[in-house]
Design an enzyme around this catalytic site. Sequence first.
Site, PDB file in Angstrom:
ATOM      1  N   GLU A 233       0.828  -1.216   0.000  1.00 62.47           N
ATOM      2  CA  GLU A 233       0.000   0.000   0.000  1.00 62.47           C
ATOM      3  C   GLU A 233       0.863   1.267   0.000  1.00 62.47           C
ATOM      4  OE1 GLU A 233      -3.860   0.001   2.317  1.00 62.47           O
ATOM      5  OE2 GLU A 233      -2.972  -1.830   3.090  1.00 62.47           O
ATOM      6  N   HIS A 249       8.192 -26.055   4.573  1.00 59.87           N
ATOM      7  CA  HIS A 249       7.575 -27.243   3.978  1.00 59.87           C
ATOM      8  C   HIS A 249       7.110 -27.009   2.548  1.00 59.87           C
ATOM      9  CE1 HIS A 249       7.596 -29.362   7.853  1.00 59.87           C
ATOM     10  NE2 HIS A 249       7.441 -28.153   8.352  1.00 59.87           N
ATOM     11  N   LYS A 341     -13.352   0.603  -4.186  1.00 61.00           N
ATOM     12  CA  LYS A 341     -14.377   0.821  -3.155  1.00 61.00           C
ATOM     13  C   LYS A 341     -15.486   1.722  -3.676  1.00 61.00           C
ATOM     14  CE  LYS A 341     -11.788   0.313   1.135  1.00 61.00           C
ATOM     15  NZ  LYS A 341     -11.493   0.954   2.423  1.00 61.00           N
TER      16      LYS A 341
HETATM   17  C1  F6R Z   1      -6.173   2.040   3.676  1.00 62.11           C
HETATM   18  C2  F6R Z   1      -6.062   0.719   4.291  1.00 62.11           C
HETATM   19  C3  F6R Z   1      -7.019  -0.343   3.869  1.00 62.11           C
HETATM   20  C4  F6R Z   1      -8.280  -0.274   4.742  1.00 62.11           C
HETATM   21  C5  F6R Z   1      -9.318  -1.291   4.302  1.00 62.11           C
HETATM   22  C6  F6R Z   1     -10.552  -1.275   5.171  1.00 62.11           C
HETATM   23  O1  F6R Z   1      -5.308   2.920   4.350  1.00 62.11           O
HETATM   24  O2  F6R Z   1      -5.231   0.494   5.110  1.00 62.11           O
HETATM   25  O3  F6R Z   1      -6.386  -1.584   3.975  1.00 62.11           O
HETATM   26  O4  F6R Z   1      -7.936  -0.509   6.092  1.00 62.11           O
HETATM   27  O5  F6R Z   1      -9.672  -1.023   2.990  1.00 62.11           O
HETATM   28  O6  F6R Z   1     -11.028   0.012   5.401  1.00 62.11           O
HETATM   29  P1  F6R Z   1     -11.363   0.446   6.892  1.00 62.11           P
HETATM   30  O7  F6R Z   1     -10.096   0.230   7.656  1.00 62.11           O
HETATM   31  O8  F6R Z   1     -11.757   1.867   6.831  1.00 62.11           O
HETATM   32  O9  F6R Z   1     -12.449  -0.447   7.348  1.00 62.11           O
END
Ligand code: F6R
Length: 354
Positions: A233, A249, A341
Amino acid sequence: MLDDVRAIERVDRHNTGRVLAEFPEQCRRARALRISPALAVARPRVIVMVGMGGSAAGADLLAACAAETVDVPVLVHRGYGLPATARREALVIASSYSGETAEVLSAVDVALARRVPVIAITSGGTLGALAAGHRLPRVALPPGLMPRMALGYLVFPALRVLEACDVVVAAEDDVDEALKVVADQAADLVPEVSADKNEGKRLALAIERRLPAVYGGSLTATTAYRWKTDLEENAKLLAVAGSVPEMNHNEIEIWRGPAARELHAVLLREDGEPPEIARRFTLMRELLGPAAGGVSEAWARGHGRLARLLSLLYLGQWVSYYAAMLRGTDPWPVPMLTELKQRLGAADGRGPAP
Ligand code: F6R
């Protein structure tokens, strides 16, 4: 480049370095947060911690801490809905920093339908509204961070929730130690500390342009996974994560071929690791070394399990940060993740994505 603070500032356009440097303060603030309304449940038979991505990392850490000492199973559930074991005598801890993660919202829907006690840890969003609407216990987190940069807020309040239902994963002394360990570590890892003394820079430079493969021991397996996701990320760099002994393994076989030159192994170690694990790490250094692009070790700090795991996670965040700097990549934005998203959010009617 890593010792040129100006050059770092030019790449780090969202000031991620400052957020990382303030992590010890974030942990202290997170420790002070309270559950409201109060949690009133008997000691659960099983705890199901629900979260995705950055919001699941805190759950992984606590599950690893609990594994050695706590007689209540602590499960980490990544995905939609809930496992069958989440029934009325369970407790569901729904963690979503943004409060907009579809999988977590679906888990809460199922918990409400099954009448499983549920508590929300979130900065707001739809999960915050759902908690308010159903008068669910909630820990309200301050907004404004990227979820993966809010690790302190995802660890310490969950610890508080577990304490409130008589599941003690870390004693007060262990918490104090962890807070001190990360404060000391911050002073050693910030950009002002030069590469010859800064472990975060040293590891990022060692990895260089190779593909990192991060291996933990059995209790640091999820820590290795978090290193991988931070590298992906923050530095937009594909990484591999695995654990010892399991990788002995299977995955170990990839370390003989010519492709191993393109890989860099990072072994996550701790003092006092079980001798059988220490022996395997020693053998791995010997076996991987000749063919690998490189092999590095990163050692946990502190004595208690919480301090050790948190220190490794914090180091991993800095390594991914410096890896991003070396690539000229701003570590803060995650445009692919955000677009996915948004497109999903539009499709399932749950509202806008973070
Ligand atoms: C973005 C990040 C992602 C979010 C994941 C879930 O910085 O770290 O891995 O954590 O998309 O979103 P949240 O944490 O807001 O539920």
